[in-house]
Design an enzyme around this catalytic site. Sequence first.
Site, PDB file in Angstrom:
ATOM      1  N   ASP A 111     -12.099   5.347  18.667  1.00 33.92           N
ATOM      2  CA  ASP A 111     -11.232   5.814  17.429  1.00 33.92           C
ATOM      3  C   ASP A 111      -9.729   5.584  17.950  1.00 33.92           C
ATOM      4  O   ASP A 111      -8.941   6.263  17.834  1.00 33.92           O
ATOM      5  CB  ASP A 111     -11.693   7.412  17.013  1.00 33.92           C
TER       6      ASP A 111
ATOM      7  N   HIS B 131     -16.143   8.242   7.506  1.00 40.11           N
ATOM      8  CA  HIS B 131     -15.280   9.359   7.984  1.00 40.11           C
ATOM      9  C   HIS B 131     -15.642  10.623   7.161  1.00 40.11           C
ATOM     10  O   HIS B 131     -15.157  10.694   5.796  1.00 40.11           O
ATOM     11  CB  HIS B 131     -13.829   8.936   8.055  1.00 40.11           C
TER      12      HIS B 131
HETATM   13  O1  DOR Z   1      -6.937  10.957  14.018  1.00 41.76           O
HETATM   14  C1  DOR Z   1      -7.006  10.012  13.188  1.00 41.76           C
HETATM   15  N1  DOR Z   1      -6.602   8.742  13.495  1.00 41.76           N
HETATM   16  N2  DOR Z   1      -8.275  10.087  12.492  1.00 41.76           N
HETATM   17  C2  DOR Z   1      -8.427   8.894  11.556  1.00 41.76           C
HETATM   18  O2  DOR Z   1      -9.470   8.975  10.649  1.00 41.76           O
HETATM   19  C3  DOR Z   1      -7.362   7.799  11.481  1.00 41.76           C
HETATM   20  C4  DOR Z   1      -6.591   7.778  12.609  1.00 41.76           C
HETATM   21  C5  DOR Z   1      -5.512   6.751  12.413  1.00 41.76           C
HETATM   22  O3  DOR Z   1      -5.599   5.684  11.837  1.00 41.76           O
HETATM   23  O4  DOR Z   1      -4.325   7.183  12.669  1.00 41.76           O
END
Ligand code: DOR
Length: 449
Positions: free
Chosen positions: A311, A186
Amino acid sequence: MEHFDLLLKNAHVVLPLPQGESLGVQQLDLGLKDGRIAAIGPRLAAEATEILDLTGLHVLPGVIDSQVHMREPGLEHKEDLETGTRGALLGGITSVFEMPNTNPSTTTRAAFEEKLRRAAGRCHTNYAFFIGGSPDNVEQLAELEIQPHCAGIKVFMGSSTGTLLVEEDVTLERILRAGRRRVIVHCEDEARLKERKHLAVEGAHARFHPVWRDELTALRATQRLLALARKTSRPVHVLHVTSAEEMDFLKTQKDIATVEVLPQHLTLEAPECYERLGTLAQMNPPIRDGRHRERLWKAVLDGTVDVLGSDHAPHTLEEKSKTYPQSPSGFPGTQTLVTLMLDHVNAGRLPLTRFVELVGEGPRRVFGLESKGRIAVGADADLTVVDLKKTRRIENKWIASRAGWTPFDGLRTTGWPVMAVLGGRIAMREDEILLPHSGKAVDFTSGRL
Ligand code: DOR
Protein backbone atom coordinates in the site's frame (compact mmCIF):
# COMPACT_ATOMS: atom_id res chain seq x y z
CA MET A 1 26.79 -27.34 -24.59
CA GLU A 2 23.85 -25.15 -23.63
CA HIS A 3 24.48 -21.41 -23.54
CA PHE A 4 22.67 -19.11 -21.10
CA ASP A 5 22.62 -15.33 -20.97
CA LEU A 6 23.07 -15.47 -17.22
CA LEU A 7 23.96 -18.41 -15.00
CA LEU A 8 23.36 -18.06 -11.24
CA LYS A 9 25.34 -20.63 -9.30
CA ASN A 10 25.11 -22.16 -5.82
CA ALA A 11 22.16 -20.11 -4.61
CA HIS A 12 19.62 -21.17 -2.03
CA VAL A 13 16.58 -21.13 -4.27
CA VAL A 14 13.01 -20.90 -2.95
CA LEU A 15 10.81 -22.91 -5.32
CA PRO A 16 8.00 -25.48 -5.43
CA LEU A 17 9.21 -28.90 -4.29
CA PRO A 18 8.85 -31.66 -6.89
CA GLN A 19 6.58 -33.77 -4.68
CA GLY A 20 3.84 -31.17 -4.37
CA GLU A 21 2.80 -27.57 -4.38
CA SER A 22 4.57 -26.47 -1.21
CA LEU A 23 7.71 -24.35 -1.38
CA GLY A 24 11.12 -25.42 -0.21
CA VAL A 25 14.72 -24.17 -0.26
CA GLN A 26 17.35 -26.01 -2.30
CA GLN A 27 20.91 -25.19 -3.31
CA LEU A 28 20.72 -25.00 -7.10
CA ASP A 29 21.93 -23.26 -10.25
CA LEU A 30 19.57 -21.24 -12.45
CA GLY A 31 20.17 -20.78 -16.17
CA LEU A 32 18.43 -17.74 -17.67
CA LYS A 33 17.94 -17.23 -21.39
CA ASP A 34 15.82 -14.90 -23.53
CA GLY A 35 14.11 -13.46 -20.48
CA ARG A 36 12.99 -16.81 -19.09
CA ILE A 37 14.22 -19.39 -16.62
CA ALA A 38 15.66 -21.97 -19.01
CA ALA A 39 17.11 -24.53 -16.61
CA ILE A 40 17.18 -25.33 -12.89
CA GLY A 41 19.46 -27.93 -11.39
CA PRO A 42 22.35 -28.78 -9.12
CA ARG A 43 25.67 -27.83 -10.80
CA LEU A 44 24.37 -27.07 -14.30
CA ALA A 45 27.09 -27.81 -16.85
CA ALA A 46 26.66 -24.94 -19.25
CA GLU A 47 28.28 -21.90 -20.76
CA ALA A 48 26.94 -18.43 -20.14
CA THR A 49 27.60 -14.85 -21.15
CA GLU A 50 27.74 -13.99 -17.45
CA ILE A 51 28.18 -16.30 -14.47
CA LEU A 52 27.53 -15.22 -10.89
CA ASP A 53 28.32 -17.23 -7.78
CA LEU A 54 25.54 -16.58 -5.26
CA THR A 55 26.89 -18.77 -2.46
CA GLY A 56 25.33 -17.68 0.82
CA LEU A 57 22.47 -15.77 -0.80
CA HIS A 58 18.82 -16.75 -1.32
CA VAL A 59 17.03 -16.40 -4.64
CA LEU A 60 13.29 -15.74 -4.46
CA PRO A 61 10.81 -15.33 -7.28
CA GLY A 62 10.73 -11.61 -8.18
CA VAL A 63 8.69 -10.02 -5.39
CA ILE A 64 5.29 -8.74 -6.54
CA ASP A 65 3.77 -5.75 -4.74
CA SER A 66 0.11 -5.86 -5.70
CA GLN A 67 -0.95 -2.64 -3.97
CA VAL A 68 0.87 0.60 -4.77
CA HIS A 69 -0.13 4.21 -5.43
CA MET A 70 2.27 5.88 -7.86
CA ARG A 71 0.31 9.18 -8.15
CA GLU A 72 0.71 9.69 -11.89
CA PRO A 73 -1.11 11.42 -13.47
CA GLY A 74 -2.13 14.40 -11.40
CA LEU A 75 -0.22 14.12 -8.12
CA GLU A 76 3.35 13.96 -9.39
CA HIS A 77 4.63 16.25 -6.65
CA LYS A 78 4.22 13.18 -4.38
CA GLU A 79 5.50 10.49 -6.80
CA ASP A 80 5.50 9.42 -10.42
CA LEU A 81 5.92 6.12 -12.23
CA GLU A 82 9.66 6.63 -12.62
CA THR A 83 10.45 7.57 -9.00
CA GLY A 84 7.93 5.11 -7.59
CA THR A 85 9.29 2.11 -9.48
CA ARG A 86 12.89 3.22 -8.76
CA GLY A 87 12.22 2.89 -5.02
CA ALA A 88 10.42 -0.41 -5.56
CA LEU A 89 13.34 -1.93 -7.47
CA LEU A 90 15.89 -0.72 -4.90
CA GLY A 91 13.73 -2.44 -2.30
CA GLY A 92 13.88 -5.74 -4.22
CA ILE A 93 10.46 -5.60 -5.89
CA THR A 94 10.18 -6.62 -9.55
CA SER A 95 6.48 -6.00 -10.32
CA VAL A 96 3.95 -3.47 -9.03
CA PHE A 97 0.18 -3.26 -9.54
CA GLU A 98 -0.92 0.34 -9.34
CA MET A 99 -4.13 1.78 -7.89
CA PRO A 100 -6.70 3.93 -9.71
CA ASN A 101 -7.01 6.88 -7.26
CA THR A 102 -4.91 9.23 -9.36
CA ASN A 103 -6.16 12.48 -10.88
CA PRO A 104 -8.10 11.80 -13.01
CA SER A 105 -9.15 8.49 -11.46
CA THR A 106 -8.51 5.48 -13.70
CA THR A 107 -12.16 4.69 -14.49
CA THR A 108 -12.21 4.87 -18.30
CA ARG A 109 -10.43 3.06 -21.08
CA ALA A 110 -8.79 6.32 -22.12
CA ALA A 111 -7.41 6.96 -18.62
CA PHE A 112 -6.15 3.37 -18.37
CA GLU A 113 -4.45 3.53 -21.77
CA GLU A 114 -2.92 6.87 -20.83
CA LYS A 115 -1.29 5.20 -17.82
CA LEU A 116 0.09 2.42 -20.03
CA ARG A 117 1.47 5.04 -22.42
CA ARG A 118 3.13 6.94 -19.59
CA ALA A 119 4.57 3.74 -18.10
CA ALA A 120 6.14 2.45 -21.33
CA GLY A 121 9.93 2.87 -21.22
CA ARG A 122 9.92 4.72 -17.88
CA CYS A 123 9.32 2.09 -15.20
CA HIS A 124 12.14 0.32 -13.39
CA THR A 125 9.90 -2.62 -12.42
CA ASN A 126 7.20 -4.47 -14.31
CA TYR A 127 3.79 -2.91 -13.89
CA ALA A 128 0.03 -3.34 -14.28
CA PHE A 129 -2.85 -1.02 -13.43
CA PHE A 130 -6.16 -1.43 -11.63
CA ILE A 131 -9.30 0.26 -12.93
CA GLY A 132 -11.59 1.93 -10.39
CA GLY A 133 -15.19 0.74 -10.12
CA SER A 134 -17.58 3.68 -9.76
CA PRO A 135 -21.30 4.43 -10.22
CA ASP A 136 -20.40 6.01 -13.59
CA ASN A 137 -18.62 3.13 -15.29
CA VAL A 138 -20.55 0.02 -14.20
CA GLU A 139 -21.70 -0.66 -17.77
CA GLN A 140 -18.11 -0.70 -19.06
CA LEU A 141 -16.46 -2.73 -16.29
CA ALA A 142 -16.82 -6.19 -17.86
CA GLU A 143 -14.97 -4.91 -20.91
CA LEU A 144 -12.44 -2.84 -18.96
CA GLU A 145 -11.32 -5.62 -16.61
CA ILE A 146 -10.15 -7.82 -19.50
CA GLN A 147 -7.94 -5.19 -21.10
CA PRO A 148 -4.36 -6.42 -21.43
CA HIS A 149 -2.23 -5.40 -18.41
CA CYS A 150 -5.27 -4.60 -16.26
CA ALA A 151 -4.80 -6.15 -12.81
CA GLY A 152 -8.55 -6.02 -12.07
CA ILE A 153 -11.27 -3.74 -10.70
CA LYS A 154 -10.71 -1.84 -7.44
CA VAL A 155 -13.51 -0.50 -5.25
CA PHE A 156 -13.22 1.93 -2.33
CA MET A 157 -16.14 1.36 0.10
CA GLY A 158 -14.85 4.13 2.38
CA SER A 159 -13.38 7.44 1.23
CA SER A 160 -9.63 7.82 1.36
CA THR A 161 -7.16 9.72 -0.87
CA GLY A 162 -8.92 10.74 -4.12
CA THR A 163 -12.57 10.79 -5.13
CA LEU A 164 -13.30 7.11 -5.78
CA LEU A 165 -16.13 5.88 -3.56
CA VAL A 166 -18.87 3.26 -3.74
CA GLU A 167 -21.04 3.97 -0.72
CA GLU A 168 -24.27 2.14 -1.47
CA ASP A 169 -24.90 -1.60 -1.61
CA VAL A 170 -26.99 -1.20 -4.75
CA THR A 171 -24.00 0.22 -6.65
CA LEU A 172 -21.61 -2.33 -5.19
CA GLU A 173 -23.95 -5.14 -6.23
CA ARG A 174 -24.12 -3.77 -9.79
CA ILE A 175 -20.31 -3.66 -9.91
CA LEU A 176 -20.06 -7.24 -8.63
CA ARG A 177 -22.54 -8.37 -11.30
CA ALA A 178 -20.50 -6.72 -14.07
CA GLY A 179 -17.64 -8.98 -15.14
CA ARG A 180 -16.02 -12.07 -13.69
CA ARG A 181 -12.53 -11.43 -12.36
CA ARG A 182 -11.89 -11.13 -8.65
CA VAL A 183 -12.79 -7.60 -7.46
CA ILE A 184 -10.41 -6.00 -4.99
CA VAL A 185 -11.90 -3.88 -2.25
CA HIS A 186 -10.92 -1.31 0.39
CA CYS A 187 -13.35 -2.18 3.19
CA GLU A 188 -14.30 0.71 5.48
CA ASP A 189 -17.98 1.55 6.01
CA GLU A 190 -18.55 5.10 4.77
CA ALA A 191 -21.75 5.66 6.80
CA ARG A 192 -19.94 4.80 10.04
CA LEU A 193 -16.96 6.95 9.05
CA LYS A 194 -19.29 9.93 8.61
CA GLU A 195 -21.11 9.26 11.91
CA ARG A 196 -17.86 9.14 13.85
CA LYS A 197 -15.78 11.85 12.11
CA HIS A 198 -16.31 14.20 15.09
CA LEU A 199 -14.10 11.90 17.21
CA ALA A 200 -11.10 12.73 15.02
CA VAL A 201 -11.92 16.44 14.79
CA GLU A 202 -12.35 16.85 18.55
CA GLY A 203 -9.35 14.67 19.38
CA ALA A 204 -7.12 16.34 16.79
CA HIS A 205 -4.24 13.91 17.33
CA ALA A 206 -3.34 11.02 15.05
CA ARG A 207 -3.85 8.62 17.98
CA PHE A 208 -7.58 9.18 17.39
CA HIS A 209 -7.29 7.78 13.86
CA PRO A 210 -8.04 4.15 14.89
CA VAL A 211 -10.72 5.47 17.28
CA TRP A 212 -12.54 7.23 14.46
CA ARG A 213 -11.91 4.50 11.84
CA ASP A 214 -12.50 1.70 14.36
CA GLU A 215 -12.58 -2.07 13.89
CA LEU A 216 -16.36 -2.07 13.46
CA THR A 217 -15.97 0.37 10.55
CA ALA A 218 -13.77 -2.21 8.84
CA LEU A 219 -15.82 -5.25 9.86
CA ARG A 220 -19.14 -3.79 8.71
CA ALA A 221 -17.82 -3.07 5.25
CA THR A 222 -16.21 -6.51 4.97
CA GLN A 223 -19.45 -8.21 6.03
CA ARG A 224 -21.50 -6.13 3.59
CA LEU A 225 -19.06 -6.99 0.82
CA LEU A 226 -19.14 -10.71 1.55
CA ALA A 227 -22.96 -10.79 1.64
CA LEU A 228 -23.00 -9.26 -1.84
CA ALA A 229 -20.16 -11.46 -3.09
CA ARG A 230 -22.26 -14.50 -2.12
CA LYS A 231 -25.44 -13.07 -3.60
CA THR A 232 -23.68 -12.45 -6.92
CA SER A 233 -21.22 -15.40 -6.75
CA ARG A 234 -18.37 -12.98 -7.44
CA PRO A 235 -14.93 -13.62 -5.91
CA VAL A 236 -13.45 -10.72 -3.96
CA HIS A 237 -10.05 -9.78 -2.57
CA VAL A 238 -10.18 -7.88 0.73
CA LEU A 239 -7.29 -5.43 0.88
CA HIS A 240 -5.22 -4.49 3.94
CA VAL A 241 -7.18 -6.33 6.63
CA THR A 242 -6.43 -4.75 10.01
CA SER A 243 -8.73 -6.18 12.65
CA ALA A 244 -9.05 -9.39 14.67
CA GLU A 245 -12.80 -9.45 14.03
CA GLU A 246 -12.38 -9.32 10.25
CA MET A 247 -9.81 -12.13 10.34
CA ASP A 248 -12.15 -14.33 12.43
CA PHE A 249 -14.86 -13.67 9.87
CA LEU A 250 -12.71 -14.02 6.74
CA LYS A 251 -11.32 -17.33 7.93
CA THR A 252 -14.82 -18.72 7.31
CA GLN A 253 -15.12 -17.12 3.84
CA LYS A 254 -12.11 -18.53 2.05
CA ASP A 255 -14.17 -20.18 -0.68
CA ILE A 256 -14.96 -16.75 -2.12
CA ALA A 257 -12.64 -14.21 -0.48
CA THR A 258 -8.89 -13.79 -0.62
CA VAL A 259 -7.10 -11.63 1.93
CA GLU A 260 -4.24 -9.13 1.96
CA VAL A 261 -2.21 -7.76 4.89
CA LEU A 262 0.50 -5.10 4.95
CA PRO A 263 3.94 -5.15 6.64
CA GLN A 264 3.12 -1.98 8.60
CA HIS A 265 0.08 -3.59 10.26
CA LEU A 266 2.29 -6.54 11.22
CA THR A 267 5.13 -4.32 12.47
CA LEU A 268 3.73 -1.17 14.09
CA GLU A 269 1.30 -0.96 16.98
CA ALA A 270 -1.09 1.65 18.41
CA PRO A 271 -0.88 3.78 20.46
CA GLU A 272 2.96 3.69 20.43
CA CYS A 273 3.32 4.43 16.70
CA TYR A 274 1.08 7.52 16.94
CA GLU A 275 2.87 8.85 20.04
CA ARG A 276 6.23 8.45 18.31
CA LEU A 277 5.37 9.29 14.71
CA GLY A 278 2.16 11.36 14.91
CA THR A 279 0.54 11.80 11.48
CA LEU A 280 3.44 9.95 9.80
CA ALA A 281 1.79 6.73 11.03
CA GLN A 282 -1.66 7.78 9.79
CA MET A 283 -3.07 5.54 7.08
CA ASN A 284 -6.38 3.96 6.04
CA PRO A 285 -7.36 1.53 7.39
CA PRO A 286 -5.39 2.47 10.49
CA ILE A 287 -2.69 0.76 12.47
CA ARG A 288 -4.43 -0.77 15.51
CA ASP A 289 -3.38 -2.12 18.89
CA GLY A 290 -1.46 -5.27 19.80
CA ARG A 291 -4.54 -7.49 20.03
CA HIS A 292 -5.23 -6.92 16.35
CA ARG A 293 -1.59 -7.24 15.34
CA GLU A 294 -1.34 -10.63 17.04
CA ARG A 295 -4.47 -11.84 15.27
CA LEU A 296 -3.07 -10.71 11.89
CA TRP A 297 0.09 -12.74 12.53
CA LYS A 298 -2.01 -15.78 13.38
CA ALA A 299 -3.86 -15.35 10.09
CA VAL A 300 -0.59 -15.05 8.19
CA LEU A 301 0.60 -18.34 9.69
CA ASP A 302 -2.66 -20.32 9.46
CA GLY A 303 -3.20 -19.62 5.76
CA THR A 304 -6.08 -17.14 6.00
CA VAL A 305 -3.89 -14.49 4.37
CA ASP A 306 -3.11 -14.88 0.66
CA VAL A 307 -1.11 -11.81 -0.26
CA LEU A 308 1.19 -9.21 1.25
CA GLY A 309 1.29 -5.77 -0.38
CA SER A 310 2.84 -2.47 0.67
CA ASP A 311 0.00 0.00 0.00
CA HIS A 312 2.81 2.40 -0.96
CA ALA A 313 0.98 5.73 -0.53
CA PRO A 314 3.45 8.60 -0.72
CA HIS A 315 2.63 12.09 0.56
CA THR A 316 5.20 14.84 1.13
CA LEU A 317 6.40 15.63 4.65
CA GLU A 318 4.88 19.08 4.25
CA GLU A 319 1.47 17.55 3.54
CA LYS A 320 1.87 15.10 6.41
CA SER A 321 2.68 17.94 8.80
CA LYS A 322 -0.83 19.43 8.48
CA THR A 323 -2.85 19.25 11.67
CA TYR A 324 -4.73 15.96 12.12
CA PRO A 325 -7.23 15.12 10.62
CA GLN A 326 -6.42 17.44 7.68
CA SER A 327 -3.19 15.47 7.20
CA PRO A 328 -3.42 12.93 4.34
CA SER A 329 -3.42 9.19 5.05
CA GLY A 330 -0.70 6.86 3.83
CA PHE A 331 3.08 6.59 3.60
CA PRO A 332 5.77 5.15 1.31
CA GLY A 333 6.21 1.37 1.56
CA THR A 334 7.55 -0.42 -1.52
CA GLN A 335 11.20 0.04 -0.67
CA THR A 336 10.91 -1.27 2.89
CA LEU A 337 8.55 -4.24 2.34
CA VAL A 338 11.18 -6.90 1.68
CA THR A 339 13.62 -5.97 4.44
CA LEU A 340 10.85 -5.52 7.04
CA MET A 341 9.48 -8.97 6.28
CA LEU A 342 12.94 -10.60 6.17
CA ASP A 343 13.56 -9.08 9.59
CA HIS A 344 10.41 -10.88 10.79
CA VAL A 345 11.80 -14.06 9.16
CA ASN A 346 15.05 -13.63 11.10
CA ALA A 347 13.15 -12.99 14.33
CA GLY A 348 11.49 -16.40 13.90
CA ARG A 349 8.01 -15.00 13.35
CA LEU A 350 7.66 -16.12 9.73
CA PRO A 351 9.13 -18.96 7.65
CA LEU A 352 10.93 -17.64 4.55
CA THR A 353 8.83 -19.94 2.35
CA ARG A 354 5.62 -18.40 3.76
CA PHE A 355 6.91 -14.91 2.91
CA VAL A 356 7.57 -16.09 -0.65
CA GLU A 357 4.06 -17.55 -0.88
CA LEU A 358 2.59 -14.16 0.07
CA VAL A 359 4.52 -12.18 -2.57
CA GLY A 360 4.76 -14.84 -5.30
CA GLU A 361 2.33 -17.75 -5.24
CA GLY A 362 -0.38 -15.60 -3.63
CA PRO A 363 -0.48 -12.80 -6.25
CA ARG A 364 -0.11 -15.45 -8.97
CA ARG A 365 -3.28 -17.21 -7.81
CA VAL A 366 -5.32 -14.17 -6.74
CA PHE A 367 -4.72 -12.07 -9.86
CA GLY A 368 -4.18 -14.84 -12.42
CA LEU A 369 -0.58 -14.19 -13.41
CA GLU A 370 0.60 -15.92 -16.52
CA SER A 371 4.30 -16.43 -15.92
CA LYS A 372 5.40 -14.64 -12.75
CA GLY A 373 5.51 -15.34 -9.02
CA ARG A 374 7.22 -18.72 -9.15
CA ILE A 375 10.66 -20.09 -9.94
CA ALA A 376 10.06 -22.76 -12.59
CA VAL A 377 11.42 -23.63 -16.02
CA GLY A 378 9.65 -21.45 -18.58
CA ALA A 379 8.66 -18.72 -16.10
CA ASP A 380 9.75 -15.11 -16.58
CA ALA A 381 13.26 -14.64 -15.21
CA ASP A 382 12.31 -12.07 -12.54
CA LEU A 383 14.19 -12.80 -9.34
CA THR A 384 14.83 -11.13 -5.99
CA VAL A 385 18.18 -12.04 -4.43
CA VAL A 386 18.43 -11.50 -0.68
CA ASP A 387 21.12 -11.68 1.97
CA LEU A 388 19.36 -13.04 5.04
CA LYS A 389 22.32 -12.19 7.29
CA LYS A 390 22.88 -8.58 6.31
CA THR A 391 22.01 -6.04 8.99
CA ARG A 392 21.56 -2.41 8.12
CA ARG A 393 19.61 0.66 9.19
CA ILE A 394 16.64 1.88 7.14
CA GLU A 395 17.20 5.59 6.54
CA ASN A 396 15.24 8.37 4.88
CA LYS A 397 18.21 9.18 2.69
CA TRP A 398 17.96 5.70 1.12
CA ILE A 399 14.33 6.25 0.09
CA ALA A 400 14.02 6.97 -3.64
CA SER A 401 10.34 7.87 -3.52
CA ARG A 402 9.77 11.53 -4.34
CA ALA A 403 8.19 11.79 -0.89
CA GLY A 404 11.68 11.05 0.47
CA TRP A 405 10.85 9.50 3.83
CA THR A 406 9.68 6.34 5.58
CA PRO A 407 8.05 5.79 8.98
CA PHE A 408 10.75 3.14 9.52
CA ASP A 409 13.63 5.66 9.42
CA GLY A 410 16.25 4.58 11.95
CA LEU A 411 15.09 0.96 12.27
CA ARG A 412 17.81 -1.70 12.04
CA THR A 413 16.68 -4.75 10.13
CA THR A 414 18.36 -8.04 9.32
CA GLY A 415 17.71 -9.51 5.87
CA TRP A 416 18.13 -7.26 2.83
CA PRO A 417 17.52 -7.42 -0.91
CA VAL A 418 20.90 -7.22 -2.65
CA MET A 419 20.00 -7.84 -6.27
CA ALA A 420 17.00 -7.91 -8.58
CA VAL A 421 16.84 -9.66 -11.94
CA LEU A 422 14.25 -8.44 -14.42
CA GLY A 423 13.61 -10.39 -17.62
CA GLY A 424 16.83 -12.35 -17.16
CA ARG A 425 19.11 -9.32 -16.67
CA ILE A 426 20.52 -7.80 -13.49
CA ALA A 427 18.48 -4.63 -13.01
CA MET A 428 19.56 -3.72 -9.44
CA ARG A 429 22.62 -4.64 -7.42
CA GLU A 430 23.70 -3.28 -4.03
CA ASP A 431 21.65 -0.07 -4.13
CA GLU A 432 22.47 0.66 -7.74
CA ILE A 433 20.13 0.50 -10.70
CA LEU A 434 22.16 -1.18 -13.43
CA LEU A 435 19.42 -1.47 -16.00
CA PRO A 436 17.11 1.53 -15.78
CA HIS A 437 13.59 1.64 -17.21
CA SER A 438 13.51 -2.07 -18.05
CA GLY A 439 10.04 -2.77 -16.63
CA LYS A 440 7.40 -4.27 -18.92
CA ALA A 441 3.61 -4.45 -18.70
CA VAL A 442 2.43 -7.59 -16.88
CA ASP A 443 0.10 -10.17 -18.49
CA PHE A 444 -2.74 -11.96 -16.69
CA THR A 445 -4.33 -15.27 -17.58
CA SER A 446 -7.55 -14.08 -15.94
CA GLY A 447 -7.47 -11.07 -18.27
CA ARG A 448 -8.51 -13.47 -21.02
CA LEU A 449 -11.72 -14.70 -19.35
O1 DOR B 1 -3.80 5.43 3.73
C1 DOR B 1 -4.17 5.31 2.58
N1 DOR B 1 -3.63 6.04 1.59
N2 DOR B 1 -5.15 4.45 2.32
C2 DOR B 1 -5.74 4.42 1.10
O2 DOR B 1 -6.68 3.68 0.93
C3 DOR B 1 -5.30 5.31 0.03
C4 DOR B 1 -3.92 5.73 0.23
C5 DOR B 1 -3.52 6.88 -0.65
O3 DOR B 1 -3.72 6.78 -1.88
O4 DOR B 1 -3.00 7.87 -0.15
